[in-house]
Design a protein around this motif. Structure first.
Motif, short mmCIF file in Angstrom:
data_model
loop_
_atom_site.label_atom_id
_atom_site.label_comp_id
_atom_site.label_asym_id
_atom_site.label_seq_id
_atom_site.Cartn_x
_atom_site.Cartn_y
_atom_site.Cartn_z
N GLY A 278 19.19 98.29 12.33
CA GLY A 278 18.04 98.08 12.11
C GLY A 278 17.01 98.01 13.05
O GLY A 278 15.77 98.03 13.16
N TYR A 279 17.50 97.25 14.28
CA TYR A 279 16.66 97.24 15.39
C TYR A 279 16.26 98.53 16.01
O TYR A 279 15.03 98.51 16.36
N LEU A 280 17.29 99.40 16.19
CA LEU A 280 16.87 100.65 16.51
C LEU A 280 15.79 101.41 15.63
O LEU A 280 15.40 102.49 16.23
N THR A 281 15.81 101.25 14.23
CA THR A 281 14.99 101.93 13.58
C THR A 281 13.44 101.57 13.99
O THR A 281 12.51 102.47 13.96
N CYS A 317 6.34 96.30 28.80
CA CYS A 317 7.30 96.11 27.66
C CYS A 317 8.71 95.79 28.14
O CYS A 317 9.33 94.95 27.61
N ILE A 318 8.98 96.64 28.95
CA ILE A 318 10.57 96.35 29.63
C ILE A 318 10.54 94.75 30.15
O ILE A 318 11.55 94.16 29.74
N LEU A 319 9.76 94.44 30.85
CA LEU A 319 9.96 92.96 31.44
C LEU A 319 9.94 91.99 30.07
O LEU A 319 10.60 90.87 30.28
N ALA A 320 9.06 92.30 29.45
CA ALA A 320 8.73 91.33 28.26
C ALA A 320 10.10 91.37 27.27
O ALA A 320 10.62 90.39 26.90
N TYR A 321 10.44 92.58 26.91
CA TYR A 321 11.83 92.72 26.30
C TYR A 321 13.16 91.92 26.78
O TYR A 321 13.75 91.45 26.03
N ALA A 322 13.24 92.17 28.16
CA ALA A 322 14.30 91.79 28.79
C ALA A 322 14.39 90.08 28.98
O ALA A 322 15.40 89.55 28.98
N ASN A 323 13.08 89.72 28.61
CA ASN A 323 13.03 88.21 28.77
C ASN A 323 12.92 87.46 27.64
O ASN A 323 12.46 86.10 27.73
N PRO A 325 13.70 85.05 24.97
CA PRO A 325 14.96 83.90 24.81
C PRO A 325 15.92 84.41 23.75
O PRO A 325 15.44 84.70 22.62
N HIS A 326 16.96 83.75 24.02
CA HIS A 326 18.23 83.88 23.04
C HIS A 326 17.85 83.10 21.60
O HIS A 326 17.25 81.94 21.90
N GLY A 327 18.04 83.79 20.41
CA GLY A 327 17.71 83.37 19.19
C GLY A 327 16.40 83.88 18.78
O GLY A 327 16.26 83.46 17.34
N ALA A 328 15.87 84.37 19.52
CA ALA A 328 14.47 84.57 19.15
C ALA A 328 14.39 86.17 18.41
O ALA A 328 13.81 87.02 19.15
N ASN A 329 15.40 86.55 17.65
CA ASN A 329 15.72 87.94 17.18
C ASN A 329 14.52 88.33 16.63
O ASN A 329 14.35 89.71 16.45
N THR A 330 13.40 87.57 15.73
CA THR A 330 12.35 88.30 15.17
C THR A 330 11.36 88.83 16.25
O THR A 330 11.01 89.99 16.00
N LEU A 331 11.31 88.07 17.25
CA LEU A 331 10.45 88.66 18.43
C LEU A 331 11.07 89.76 18.89
O LEU A 331 10.33 90.74 19.44
N LEU A 332 12.39 89.79 19.12
CA LEU A 332 13.09 91.16 19.59
C LEU A 332 12.94 92.27 18.90
O LEU A 332 12.60 93.50 19.35
N LEU A 333 12.73 92.08 17.36
CA LEU A 333 12.57 93.03 16.50
C LEU A 333 11.04 93.74 16.60
O LEU A 333 10.71 94.72 16.83
N VAL A 334 10.11 92.74 16.72
CA VAL A 334 8.39 93.10 16.69
C VAL A 334 8.19 93.81 18.30
O VAL A 334 7.77 94.98 18.02
#
Length: 479
Positions: A278-281, A317-323, A325-334
């Motif tokens: 789903g995230y890869l989508t 984007c790389i710097l933002a994506y790698a940092n 915080p854990h648990g913020a999976n919705t932000l990871l998706l966005v």
């Protein structure tokens, strides 16, 4: 209607609308586009069978992060050899024949990977797969670039580049199905076996796709086609060095993400197979739109500005994506969507830019060498991330990929802008003398310089009438 209007109407219609670039290719060009698009999509599919299966492979063979990262490094290093050889073949035997050779090579050895009994055997098969993987994009991009109009070349090659996202998405879909239905110890082998799909494309290309006639005529007239020596001499030396550095930076950043994001999502974030898919989508959807958008922007902004823009955005984007915080999976998706968008849009201008930097008789050699040398040197990045992941974690090590985009931005300082450059016509040389008027034939010139009283008539047979008298004022028109 006037003759001029009749002539200009088809051109205007072909240039209008979002698909004007496709209509401008003509029937032969559209078949070449379909062949290059399909070849690169399946190239992408065969490549991503490994990163998506990496967790299962590591468990099956008992590998650490450094050993799994070596798979990608070996593939990319050997792809430099395959890309350089394919480029020379494209200049010597033709674009389509070289393209077929590359597709067959990567398909055969992808399937062979599924039968590997040991880690070492799999490493060898993966390396040999890199021979075909390295050459396909460079040859296919040149084939389409030589059909594309100067005005549309960026978006045409951007559309070809978007097929990478199509293949990536297909691999992610098959991965989700196979790993949900088959035991993981067998599932990774099934993934490699599905790499036989390109064989169907080869059968079609052999019958329907041809090289661009104008570019072929120019290439066949040259006696120096496919020469490595020539791309390292004269003004092409500077072009080759900086184009290779540009390719190294962009691909170092890209393959860091393409190789390690699935592992990061599943290992560091603890996502399930379906969750990872789903995230890869989101990531792949962003990549597809990024390729298309970048193609349009490279025609509007120019090749260099487009790469500069997305090198900066990709690093951010790389710097933002790698940092995150854990648990913020919705932000990871966005954030997955803009990450895929930016790291793909930067590639859209590559096909047109590298093709425009080299003359026709060494275009395959130059583009194949620089793009795939960048792949080989950029392969150090995924391996470095693999070794750093044991101490930094995969998320922290991904930041290393941002360095690649900085290298790419610096490399552009040594390269010219090529927007609108023709691939088949030589630019006219400027006149060496101050006069731009037409002069008589050479016998007349020699006679005039000797002070002859009555110079001979020129070859056309007309008498030489001497200098034109001063213009008389025009007679008034009758009212």
């Amino acid at each position: 209607m006037s003759t001029t209007d009749t002539h200009s109407s088809p051109t205007t219609r072909a240039d209008d609308g979002p698909l004007g670039w496709l209509r401008a290719l003509g029937p032969r060009g559209r078949r070449a586009f379909a062949g290059a698009f399909g070849g690169y999509a399946l190239d992408s599919y065969d490549y991503f069978t490994l990163p998506l299966s990496m967790v299962a492979l590591a468990a099956y063979f008992g590998l650490d992060s450094g050993q799994t990262g070596l798979f990608t490094t070996v593939t990319l290093v050997v792809s430099a050899v395959g890309g350089a050889v394919a480029g020379v073949l494209a200049d010597r035997i033709g674009r389509v024949r070289a393209l077929i050779i590359t597709v067959v090579t990567y398909a055969v050895f992808t399937v062979a990977c599924g039968f590997a009994p040991t880690y070492e055997t799999l490493l060898v098969f993966r390396a040999l797969q890199g021979l075909g993987f390295g050459g396909e994009w460079a040859v296919g991009a040149i084939l389409v670039a030589e059909y594309a109009s100067d005005r549309h070349r960026g978006r045409t090659l951007g559309a070809v580049q978007s097929s990478w996202a199509v293949g990536w998405g297909l691999a992610a879909l098959v991965y989700t199905l196979v790993f949900s239905l088959v035991d993981h110890d067998l599932a990774w082998r099934v993934m490699f076996w599905t790499g036989a799909l390109p064989a169907l494309l080869v059968l079609w290309m052999r019958r329907r796709v041809q090289d661009a006639p104008k570019a072929t005529a120019v290439r066949e007239r040259s006696v120096r086609k496919g020469s490595f020596k020539e791309i390292f001499t004269g003004p092409l030396l500077r072009t080759t060095l900086f184009a290779g550095l540009l390719s190294t930076g962009v691909q170092g950043g890209y393959y860091t993400l393409a190789t390690w994001v699935p592992t990061y999502l599943k290992g560091d974030r603890g996502l399930s197979v379906v969750g990872t898919g789903g995230y890869l989508t989101f990531l792949i959807s962003g990549a597809f739109l990024g390729y298309l958008t970048g193609g349009h922007l490279t025609d509007r902004l120019g090749r260099r500005r487009n790469i500069w823009l997305f090198a900066l955005l990709s690093a951010v984007c790389i710097l933002a994506y790698a940092n995150i915080p854990h648990g913020a999976n919705t932000l990871l998706l966005v954030l997955g969507f803009p990450l895929g968008f930016c790291m793909s849009a930067i590639f859209s201008g590559f096909g047109s830019y590298l093709a425009e930097l080299y003359p026709t008789h060494v275009r395959g050699t130059g583009q194949g060498f620089t793009y795939n040398t960048g792949r080989a040197v950029g392969a150090v990045f995924p391996t470095t991330v693999g070794f750093l992941a044991d101490s930094w974690g995969v998320g922290g090590a991904l930041v290393f990929g941002a360095i690649g985009y900085g290298i790419a931005a610096l490399a552009l300082l040594g390269l010219p802008e090529t927007k609108g450059r023709s691939l088949t016509c030589k630019r006219p040389r400027p006149a060496r003398g101050p006069s731009r008027t037409t002069v008589p034939s050479s016998p007349s010139i020699r006679a005039l310089t000797r002070g002859a009283r009555k110079p001979p008539a020129p070859a056309s047979g007309r008498a030489f009438r001497g200098p034109r008298p001063a213009s008389r004022p025009a007679a008034p028109r009758p009212t």
